[in-house]
Design a protein around this motif. Structure first.
Motif, PDB file in Angstrom:
ATOM      1  N   ARG A  23       1.959   1.933  -3.438  1.00 19.80           N
ATOM      2  CA  ARG A  23       0.853   2.451  -4.253  1.00 19.80           C
ATOM      3  C   ARG A  23       0.610   3.930  -3.960  1.00 19.80           C
ATOM      4  N   LEU A  56       0.835  -1.207   0.000  1.00 21.74           N
ATOM      5  CA  LEU A  56       0.000   0.000   0.000  1.00 21.74           C
ATOM      6  C   LEU A  56       0.867   1.254   0.000  1.00 21.74           C
ATOM      7  N   MET A  85      -6.164   4.986   1.109  1.00 21.56           N
ATOM      8  CA  MET A  85      -5.104   3.970   1.097  1.00 21.56           C
ATOM      9  C   MET A  85      -4.114   4.200   2.234  1.00 21.56           C
TER      10      MET A  85
END
Length: 81
Positions: free
Chosen positions: A14, A11, A52
């Motif tokens: 990302r 994550l 996120m």
């Protein structure tokens, strides 16, 4: 706990990819910039990126809680034996 840490790292990568200031442009692999992601330093402010980032923080809190429980269990086992 290892799987949860791996999810948090993925994550973080990302979030970095969605953030202009944290994007890796060098062409060389580097470690995840988790400190920046956790503290929200130079992270994109759009809603999806922030979701996120919060999810990654929750995963890291789960790992921290699991570590505390593990160390407490080890301490109890050593003190009994």
């Amino acid at each position: 706990m290892l799987a949860v840490v791996t999810q948090a790292i993925r994550l973080s990568y990302r979030v970095e990819a969605r953030t202009l200031g944290l994007t890796n442009r060098s062409g060389f692999p580097r470690k995840a910039m988790m400190f920046h992601t956790i503290t929200n330093i130079n992270v994109a402010r759009d809603l999806e990126t922030q979701v996120m980032r919060r999810r990654m923080s929750r995963l890291l809190l789960i790992v921290l809680a699991g570590s505390v429980v593990m160390w407490a269990g080890l301490y109890l086992v050593r003190s009994i034996g």
